[in-house]
Write an enzyme that holds these catalytic residues in place. Structure first.
Site, PDB file in Angstrom:
ATOM      1  N   ASN A  69       7.611  44.509  -7.449  1.00  0.00           N
ATOM      2  CA  ASN A  69       6.799  43.471  -8.097  1.00  0.00           C
ATOM      3  C   ASN A  69       7.248  43.277  -9.547  1.00  0.00           C
ATOM      4  OD1 ASN A  69       4.953  42.859  -5.942  1.00  0.00           O
ATOM      5  ND2 ASN A  69       3.959  44.834  -6.313  1.00  0.00           N
ATOM      6  N   CYS A  78       7.656  42.489   1.481  1.00  0.00           N
ATOM      7  CA  CYS A  78       7.499  41.146   0.934  1.00  0.00           C
ATOM      8  C   CYS A  78       7.982  40.166   2.003  1.00  0.00           C
ATOM      9  CB  CYS A  78       8.325  41.008  -0.341  1.00  0.00           C
ATOM     10  SG  CYS A  78       8.211  39.344  -1.022  1.00  0.00           S
ATOM     11  N   ASN A  80       8.018  36.720   2.073  1.00  0.00           N
ATOM     12  CA  ASN A  80       8.911  35.659   1.583  1.00  0.00           C
ATOM     13  C   ASN A  80      10.249  36.256   1.162  1.00  0.00           C
ATOM     14  OD1 ASN A  80       7.139  33.452   1.916  1.00  0.00           O
ATOM     15  ND2 ASN A  80       6.085  33.931  -0.008  1.00  0.00           N
ATOM     16  N   ASN A 162       1.624  46.262   3.798  1.00  0.00           N
ATOM     17  CA  ASN A 162       1.001  46.261   2.475  1.00  0.00           C
ATOM     18  C   ASN A 162      -0.458  45.789   2.590  1.00  0.00           C
ATOM     19  OD1 ASN A 162       1.678  43.600   2.984  1.00  0.00           O
ATOM     20  ND2 ASN A 162       2.503  43.183   0.973  1.00  0.00           N
ATOM     21  N   ASN A 195      -3.520  42.913  -2.603  1.00  0.00           N
ATOM     22  CA  ASN A 195      -3.296  41.476  -2.766  1.00  0.00           C
ATOM     23  C   ASN A 195      -4.574  40.779  -2.298  1.00  0.00           C
ATOM     24  OD1 ASN A 195      -0.242  41.570  -3.266  1.00  0.00           O
ATOM     25  ND2 ASN A 195      -0.441  42.742  -1.373  1.00  0.00           N
ATOM     26  N   GLU A 220      -1.482  38.232  -6.353  1.00  0.00           N
ATOM     27  CA  GLU A 220      -0.708  39.353  -5.820  1.00  0.00           C
ATOM     28  C   GLU A 220      -0.831  40.596  -6.677  1.00  0.00           C
ATOM     29  OE1 GLU A 220       3.270  39.101  -4.395  1.00  0.00           O
ATOM     30  OE2 GLU A 220       3.101  36.943  -4.053  1.00  0.00           O
ATOM     31  N   ARG A 221      -0.987  41.721  -5.999  1.00  0.00           N
ATOM     32  CA  ARG A 221      -0.887  43.019  -6.660  1.00  0.00           C
ATOM     33  C   ARG A 221       0.476  43.096  -7.364  1.00  0.00           C
ATOM     34  NH1 ARG A 221      -0.254  48.371  -2.879  1.00  0.00           N
ATOM     35  NH2 ARG A 221       1.553  47.152  -2.257  1.00  0.00           N
ATOM     36  N   CYS A 229       2.617  33.777  -0.877  1.00  0.00           N
ATOM     37  CA  CYS A 229       2.800  35.184  -0.508  1.00  0.00           C
ATOM     38  C   CYS A 229       2.888  35.215   1.014  1.00  0.00           C
ATOM     39  CB  CYS A 229       1.621  36.020  -1.005  1.00  0.00           C
ATOM     40  SG  CYS A 229       1.670  37.738  -0.448  1.00  0.00           S
ATOM     41  N   THR A 231       3.344  37.759   3.326  1.00  0.00           N
ATOM     42  CA  THR A 231       2.452  38.702   4.011  1.00  0.00           C
ATOM     43  C   THR A 231       1.004  38.254   3.819  1.00  0.00           C
ATOM     44  OG1 THR A 231       2.573  40.148   2.058  1.00  0.00           O
ATOM     45  CG2 THR A 231       3.980  40.731   3.929  1.00  0.00           C
TER      46      THR A 231
END
Ligand SMILES: N[C@@H](CCC[C@H](N)C(=O)O)C(=O)O
Length: 292
Positions: A69, A78, A80, A162, A195, A220-221, A229, A231
């Site tokens: 991140n 991730c 994307n 995640n 997230n 997002e975290r 995002c 996921t």
């Protein structure tokens, strides 16, 4: 000399660092400086492109997506980024994929297959769970989420590799007005952070549809509000599918500020072994880092 690329998936943007043999010391400071939108290249996340064998990862997949991140924290996955990662491997000629073929990539969340069909990439994110199991599904929520200026709202936790919490809002005006400049407060606080996806269903929920349709924003975290995002869209579709019961479809279109993604879910309302995410991947630039 370190070569890099800049890419995005529905405007969730990444700096990719070439490191096939695992020589870069990727510190949180270096990640933050690369991701900085004024003093660096600017990105929601940094991906080191490294062979699994050189990174101590599962060698059954040749390449490891080492995702970080923008605040320098590591994440398990991730969605994307995985598409952009494979598009970049193809561009570099480090892998080849015929139309319709699959490539396994290693991630901190495990080895996952990515399929290319023309310009579209599909990743199977594997096992998922509505975190509280059937009781949380029945209740529709297991946590509360507080945004600035609003009372606490019910949220449903969804674990992919995640963590996610999904909140439904009644209309797109409320979604547009939401303040995501600070992290929403989730209670009880997930041990590793989360997230947060906020959705408004756009399809007719009173009849069974073939394709569910959501509008979504995300905090997002480790990166703050982003324009997409991957996921997160999968978590959002899984939560909406759980809320919708028998009328809910398995196929979903999710509109995010940066574009549109598609989700295909399999399993019960509370868990499953497959959730597929499909969308585009764009490489916009390649260059060399200047080291001082
Ligand atoms: N943008 C990503 C998710 C990146 C990781 C996330 N911020 C986390 O910490 O879990 C996606 O497209 O899935």
């Amino acid at each position: 000399m370190t070569t890099f690329a800049k890419g995005h998936g529905t405007e969730n943007d990444f700096v990719l660092l070439d490191d096939p043999e695992g020589r870069i010391d990727l510190t949180p400071e270096l990640i933050r400086s690369l991701a900085d939108r004024r003093a660096g290249l600017g990105a929601d996340g940094v991906i080191r492109v490294v062979r699994s064998a050189a990174a101590g990862q599962d060698p059954s997949a040749e390449w490891f997506m080492d995702y970080w991140n923008s605040d320098g924290s590591a994440a398990e996955m991730c969605g994307n980024g995985s598409r952009v990662f494979v598009a970049y491997l193809l561009r570099r000629g480090w892998v080849s994929l015929e139309d319709g073929e699959e490539l396994n990539i290693a991630t901190r969340g495990g080895v996952m297959p990515v399929r290319r069909r023309g310009e579209l990439f599909t990743i199977d994110l594997g096992a998922w769970k509505v975190a509280g199991g059937p009781p949380a599904v029945a209740a529709g929520s297991d946590v509360t989420v507080t945004f600035p200026g609003l009372p606490p709202l019910p949220g449903l936790s969804v674990s992919l590799s995640n963590p996610h919490v999904v909140v439904a809002l009644p209309d797109v005006e409320t979604l547009a007005a939401l303040d995501l400049s600070v992290p929403p407060i989730v209670d009880p606080a997930p041990p590793n952070g989360t997230n947060v996806e906020i959705v408004v269903p756009l399809h007719d929920q009173s009849v069974r549809s073939e394709l569910g349709h959501l509008k979504m924003r995300v905090h997002e975290r480790g990166s703050g509000e982003t324009r997409s995002c991957g996921t997160g869209t999968v978590a959002a579709a899984l939560a909406a599918r759980a809320w919708g019961g028998n009328l809910a479809p398995d196929h979903w279109r999710v509109d995010v500020p940066g574009g549109t993604l598609y989700v295909d879910a399999e399993g019960t309302a509370s868990e499953g072994d497959s959730a597929k995410l499909s969308g585009p991947a764009v490489i916009v630039a390649e260059g060399e880092l200047v080291t001082s």
